[in-house]
Every structure is written in C-alpha cells, then in structure tokens.
Design a protein around this motif. Structure first.
Motif, PDB file in Angstrom:
ATOM      1  N   SER A 185      -4.691   8.790   0.868  1.00 24.81           N
ATOM      2  CA  SER A 185      -4.747   8.004  -0.373  1.00 24.81           C
ATOM      3  C   SER A 185      -6.082   8.210  -1.069  1.00 24.81           C
ATOM      4  O   SER A 185      -6.157   8.263  -2.296  1.00 24.81           O
ATOM      5  CB  SER A 185      -4.490   6.531  -0.071  1.00 24.81           C
ATOM      6  OG  SER A 185      -5.698   5.861   0.171  1.00 24.81           O
ATOM      7  N   ALA A 222       2.302   1.730  -3.338  1.00 25.07           N
ATOM      8  CA  ALA A 222       1.300   2.164  -4.299  1.00 25.07           C
ATOM      9  C   ALA A 222       0.979   3.653  -4.142  1.00 25.07           C
ATOM     10  O   ALA A 222       0.805   4.369  -5.114  1.00 25.07           O
ATOM     11  CB  ALA A 222       0.033   1.328  -4.152  1.00 25.07           C
ATOM     12  N   VAL A 223       0.958   4.119  -2.877  1.00 26.88           N
ATOM     13  CA  VAL A 223       0.702   5.547  -2.641  1.00 26.88           C
ATOM     14  C   VAL A 223       1.765   6.370  -3.352  1.00 26.88           C
ATOM     15  O   VAL A 223       1.468   7.357  -4.025  1.00 26.88           O
ATOM     16  CB  VAL A 223       0.728   5.872  -1.123  1.00 26.88           C
ATOM     17  CG1 VAL A 223       0.702   7.378  -0.914  1.00 26.88           C
ATOM     18  CG2 VAL A 223      -0.460   5.239  -0.441  1.00 26.88           C
ATOM     19  N   ILE A 278      -6.845  -0.691  -5.045  1.00 27.59           N
ATOM     20  CA  ILE A 278      -6.662  -1.046  -3.631  1.00 27.59           C
ATOM     21  C   ILE A 278      -6.523   0.226  -2.794  1.00 27.59           C
ATOM     22  O   ILE A 278      -7.106   0.360  -1.729  1.00 27.59           O
ATOM     23  CB  ILE A 278      -5.419  -1.952  -3.468  1.00 27.59           C
ATOM     24  CG1 ILE A 278      -5.693  -3.302  -4.143  1.00 27.59           C
ATOM     25  CG2 ILE A 278      -5.083  -2.157  -1.999  1.00 27.59           C
ATOM     26  CD1 ILE A 278      -4.486  -4.205  -4.241  1.00 27.59           C
ATOM     27  N   LEU A 279      -5.771   1.189  -3.348  1.00 25.97           N
ATOM     28  CA  LEU A 279      -5.591   2.461  -2.643  1.00 25.97           C
ATOM     29  C   LEU A 279      -6.895   3.208  -2.484  1.00 25.97           C
ATOM     30  O   LEU A 279      -7.156   3.846  -1.464  1.00 25.97           O
ATOM     31  CB  LEU A 279      -4.624   3.343  -3.427  1.00 25.97           C
ATOM     32  CG  LEU A 279      -3.163   3.019  -3.235  1.00 25.97           C
ATOM     33  CD1 LEU A 279      -2.329   3.843  -4.191  1.00 25.97           C
ATOM     34  CD2 LEU A 279      -2.774   3.304  -1.796  1.00 25.97           C
ATOM     35  N   VAL A 285       1.292   6.388  -7.197  1.00 22.17           N
ATOM     36  CA  VAL A 285       0.199   7.255  -7.633  1.00 22.17           C
ATOM     37  C   VAL A 285       0.557   8.726  -7.446  1.00 22.17           C
ATOM     38  O   VAL A 285       0.319   9.561  -8.313  1.00 22.17           O
ATOM     39  CB  VAL A 285      -1.099   6.917  -6.862  1.00 22.17           C
ATOM     40  CG1 VAL A 285      -2.171   7.932  -7.171  1.00 22.17           C
ATOM     41  CG2 VAL A 285      -1.559   5.530  -7.245  1.00 22.17           C
ATOM     42  N   TRP A 309      -8.871   1.685   0.219  1.00 19.33           N
ATOM     43  CA  TRP A 309      -8.200   1.777   1.516  1.00 19.33           C
ATOM     44  C   TRP A 309      -8.729   2.979   2.285  1.00 19.33           C
ATOM     45  O   TRP A 309      -8.807   4.077   1.745  1.00 19.33           O
ATOM     46  CB  TRP A 309      -6.694   1.909   1.253  1.00 19.33           C
ATOM     47  CG  TRP A 309      -5.833   1.841   2.477  1.00 19.33           C
ATOM     48  CD1 TRP A 309      -6.116   1.229   3.656  1.00 19.33           C
ATOM     49  CD2 TRP A 309      -4.526   2.414   2.599  1.00 19.33           C
ATOM     50  NE1 TRP A 309      -5.069   1.370   4.516  1.00 19.33           N
ATOM     51  CE2 TRP A 309      -4.081   2.087   3.914  1.00 19.33           C
ATOM     52  CE3 TRP A 309      -3.686   3.143   1.775  1.00 19.33           C
ATOM     53  CZ2 TRP A 309      -2.822   2.489   4.378  1.00 19.33           C
ATOM     54  CZ3 TRP A 309      -2.456   3.531   2.240  1.00 19.33           C
ATOM     55  CH2 TRP A 309      -2.025   3.210   3.535  1.00 19.33           C
ATOM     56  N   LYS A 311       0.829  -1.207   0.000  1.00 15.95           N
ATOM     57  CA  LYS A 311       0.000   0.000   0.000  1.00 15.95           C
ATOM     58  C   LYS A 311       0.862   1.256   0.000  1.00 15.95           C
ATOM     59  O   LYS A 311       0.607   2.200  -0.743  1.00 15.95           O
ATOM     60  CB  LYS A 311      -0.916   0.003   1.231  1.00 15.95           C
ATOM     61  CG  LYS A 311      -2.170  -0.835   1.040  1.00 15.95           C
ATOM     62  CD  LYS A 311      -2.988  -0.858   2.307  1.00 15.95           C
ATOM     63  CE  LYS A 311      -4.260  -1.662   2.134  1.00 15.95           C
ATOM     64  NZ  LYS A 311      -4.916  -1.902   3.425  1.00 15.95           N
TER      65      LYS A 311
END
Lengths: 307, 224
Positions: free
Chosen positions: B54, A14-15, B45-46, A18, B49, A11
């Motif tokens: 995010s 991924a943050v 997924i973000l 993005v 979340w 996660k």
C-alpha cells in the motif's frame, strides 16, 4: 476485536480503490499515445476516401442528422470572435459561423477555444469546425484540413505623421523599428531585413508606449493590429499596410473530413454572389478598421488577389 | 480617482455573467473538494499503514500527481480520453475528475502527515489502558488528527478554487474567462476596464474563499 476487523476490511477495500484509480490513470496515459496513432490511421483512411465508422470527426450527414454543429470560436478576440454584454457571441468569425448553421439547417453550438488548443479540438473531433482567426500555415495543414480562405492577414508598419514610413527602404542609418517579441513581425524582419535594428518589447502596452515616446521611428506588427491602433491614435499613420508574405485565415475541419470540407468550400464560393464577406466586414470589422481596408482584408469566394 | 472602467460591468448582463462564471468555478471545485476529502481520508489511512504494497502504490500515485501539472492532466482527460477510448467527456466532468484525482492525492498526504504526527506512546498508553484499536482511533487519534488537518485542508481547498481558472483551456467558461471576454469586448470603448474587472474578480474569489477560512477558524476553536 470486532472493530479491528472492520478497520482491516476498510483498509483492504481502500487498497483496491486506490489500485483501481492508479490503473485507470496509467491506462489513460498509455492509451493517449496509442489513441494518437489510431486517430492518425483513421484520418489517413478517411483521406483516401474509404468511410470508416471509427473516425474521430462527424461527417456532413451526421451533423445534419444531429441538428447541431459545434463550431470553435474565440470568445475574447474582439472584433473577430467575442461575447457581448448580453452573453451573445459576436464578431467576423461568428457572423460566418451563424450563416453556416443557417444554410445547413442546424443549430450552432459555439465552443470557446484558445489559440493553443484549436488543433487539439479538431484532432479529437470535439468541434466540427474551427472558425477562430485560424491562419493557414503549412505546419498546421499537416494536422487539420483548411477550407478556402475568407480573410487576408499580413504585417503592417505604423509610424508618426511627422515622418511616415511607406517603404522599408526609407529607413536610414540609426533608425530603429519596434516589434513585439515572438510575433511574426519579428521573425519576418530578422529573416528578410537583417540590416534593420529592432527594438523588442514583451507586451503590446510596452511597444505602444515606446512608439509614443519616440524611442523608434516605426512599429511593425500584424496589419490588423497596427490599423486598429492608427485609427484610435491621432497623429499616427499606417504607411505600410501589407508587408511580406500574405497569409490567409480559413475555416478548418478535422483531417480527412472531406464531406464537411467540400460543403464549406461550396458555401464560400456560393456566398461570393451576394458579397457575403463584405457584408460581414461592414457589420463587424468596420467599427475597428474603417472602410479603407475592406478590400485588402476581405477574401470573397475563397479567391485571394494574388491568384 | 483614476478611470478603472467599472462601467463595463454595468452593461447588459455582464455582472450576472461574471457571477455565473463564479458559480461554475465553485460548482467544479466544491464537488471535487467533497470527493477529495472522502477519498483522501481513505488514501491517507493507506499511506500511514505500514504495509509495503500500500505504501508503494500510494507513493506512486502521489508522485504522479506531484510531477504532473494540472494543465497536462486536464488535457489528458479531456482530449486524451476522446483519443484513447472515444469518450466524449464534457469539460466540466473532465475538470471534476482531474481536480478530484489531484485533491485526493494531496489530501491523502495531509491525512498521512496528521496521523504520523500522533506520537507512538499515545497508542501504547491507550493499549496499556485496555482500549481496543477502534477505541484508540475513535477517542485518541481521530480528534487530534482532524484538528491538525483543518488548516492544511483549507489551504488545499482554496488552492483548488483558484486553480479552476485553468479549466478555460478545455472550453469551460468560468469567472476568469468571462472577465477576459468582458475586457476584450470593450477593448476600444474602455481600454482601462482590465483594472476594474480584475479588481472585481479578486473580490469575487475573496468572497468565495473567505467564508471557508472563517469556518475553519470556528472549527479549530470548537474542537480545541
């Protein structure tokens, strides 16, 4: 517990991905307008003669050195620029483009352009020259540099043989003229002959049908269009082959690209000796427009008749 | 039978050119689809979340993609990158960047929707049974999510294939541009060619999208 931490790492990763993408996209948006200013400054500098390394375009020497010139042409405007059944570029503009490549001693890389993106291609230097039926207008001349013209373009009026209109003054009370909405013909007639009643159609096909059904006495459009139409359709004649202001078609280069512009102008003047554009007409346009219009359409050596 | 001008397709290399154009369109869309699915799952997924940062970031990203027409994005990347940074990206690369940027956002939203659609009691029941979070995702959430995603993802993929027709505006000659070239080159000799050529283009797009639909149907059945 182990798996949970893996998911957490994923996660976090991924943050960042993005966030980075977002940052890049914002930079692209913000940068675009800033770049526009820079391009403007660069071209202004180029115009005053100083040779800055930061220009968008390639100078004549840079093109020669690279061995390839990028020329933007239409790929779907028969007979000016189109692609034949063997995938080869052909047409009046392309014939000239090939000659430019030959005389510069470089390969020509044809880039397929659309009417809407021709200016943009020059402003970003993605092509060196645009040879895509580019009509010279004051508005466009603020953004690109036009070389000497190589073709005339004007409005024309076609009418049935039973009553050929050779002058707009022949139109009587109640006579209507067909135009296609959004064309220069419509603008010109509204401005200069407001007394004429216009019949407006959205597409070429509808305007053609309207004329053939006798809805109106004549049809005004670009002269190349009406000439081609009359040649294909027996019973119709172009009574007025050139109406209103004569516009010209010319090669265009990026604003400030003086070395290339000067070379093209010399080239066009030099080609007059061998009557190059007459040969070009005979090779590419004659099938569509016949011999009668050669003198009125072709501009040789960059000299228009009015000059 | 009315004259549909099919003969123009038999001239020279016209049919091969048309297929080559389809190849270009498929290449751009398939690379973009692969990137979009991969990044889209991460973004999805973000989005699901429950972290305010995010959520805000992905929300912004999705809104940007939603309000920007693809045409504008193409111009921005192809011409804008040259103006801003002096990068000379090729039309194909610009197209892949734009389509991936768009596809990732939409795919992410689809993944988010699919994840959100799994009722909370399924997580709670699984945890109550002593499964770890990883096991919950692996055995309960993922299988259901993937199945719900398939029809939605197929819509997106076929839409991406069809939207490649826009890349002709940045100088990439794909199937639609080739068809316009063929129609215009034969404007005088076969004025009706537009019907025949566009009919063939329709069939080509169909041939490209239909196998994807079939695959989706098969997977949906298999993973039931």
């Amino acid at each position: 517990m182990m798996k949970k931490s893996v998911i957490n790492i994923l996660k976090t990763f991924a943050v960042w991905v993005v966030a980075l993408m977002l940052l890049l996209s914002l930079a692209a948006c913000g940068g675009a307008s800033k770049g526009q200013q820079e391009a403007g400054e660069a071209s202004a500098a180029g115009g005053s003669g100083s040779d800055q390394g930061d220009t968008v375009f390639r100078t004549l020497d840079e093109i020669k050195e690279s061995g390839t010139i990028n020329i933007g042409v239409f790929s779907d405007k028969n007979p000016f620029g189109y692609v034949d059944e063997n995938g080869e570029y052909q047409g009046y503009d392309v014939y000239f483009a090939r000659r430019i490549g030959e005389d510069l001693g470089v390969e020509v890389n044809f880039v397929s352009t659309e009417a809407a993106n021709r200016v943009e291609y020059l402003e970003t230097g993605k092509v060196d020259i645009i040879l895509a039926n580019f009509t010279v207008t004051a508005e466009r001349a603020e953004k690109v540099d036009f070389a000497l013209p190589y073709m005339n373009v004007a409005l024309g009026v076609v009418s049935p043989d039973s009553r050929v209109i050779t002058d707009l003054s022949e139109l009587e009370e109640g006579d209507e003229v067909i135009v296609i909405s959004g064309t220069t013909a419509e603008t010109y007639l509204i401005e200069n002959n407001p007394e004429i009643t216009l019949q407006k159609y959205d597409t070429y096909a509808n305007a053609k049908n309207a004329l053939e059904n006798g809805n109106a006495v004549a049809w005004a459009n670009d002269n190349t269009e009406v000439i081609a139409y009359a040649l294909q359709s027996p019973g119709y004649t172009v009574g007025i082959p050139s109406l209103g202001s004569q516009d010209t078609i010319a090669p265009a280069v990026s604003k400030g690209n003086e070395s290339l512009l000067a070379w093209i102008n010399e080239e066009i003047k030099g080609l007059a000796e061998e009557q190059f554009f007459h040969k070009d007409y005979e090779a590419t346009l004659q099938d569509t427009y016949g011999m009668d219009y050669e003198e009125s359409l072709v501009v040789e050596g960059g000299v228009t008749k009015q000059d | 039978m009315p004259d549909l001008g099919f003969e123009v397709l038999l001239k020279g290399k016209n049919m091969a050119r048309l297929l080559g154009g389809l190849g270009t369109a498929m290449q751009i869309s398939m690379i973009s689809v692969a990137i979009s699915i991969f990044l889209g799952i991460i973004v999805g997924i973000l989005m699901a979340w429950k972290n305010p940062i995010s959520r805000a970031v992905t929300r912004c990203y999705l809104e940007i993609v939603r309000i920007m027409p693809q045409m504008v994005l193409l111009f921005l990347v192809y011409f804008g990158s040259t103006r801003a940074f002096g990068w000379n990206l090729s039309g194909e690369l610009s197209a892949v960047i734009v389509f991936s940027f768009w596809g990732t956002a939409e795919m992410g939203d689809l993944v988010r929707g699919a994840l959100d659609s799994i009722p909370a009691h399924q997580y709670e029941s699984a945890w109550a049974l002593g499964l770890s979070s990883g096991q919950v995702y692996r055995y309960i959430v993922l299988p259901q999510t993937v199945r719900r995603l398939i029809p939605l993802a197929i819509n997106l993929i076929t839409r991406m294939i069809k939207t490649t027709s826009l890349v002709l505006m940045i100088g990439v000659v794909e199937v639609l541009k080739v068809s316009q070239q063929i129609i215009e080159a034969n404007r005088m000799s076969s004025p009706n060619a537009a019907f025949g050529v566009y009919l063939v283009v329709f069939l080509l797009y169909f041939a490209a999208c239909w196998p994807i639909s079939l695959l989706a149907g098969y997977l949906e059945k298999r993973w039931r």
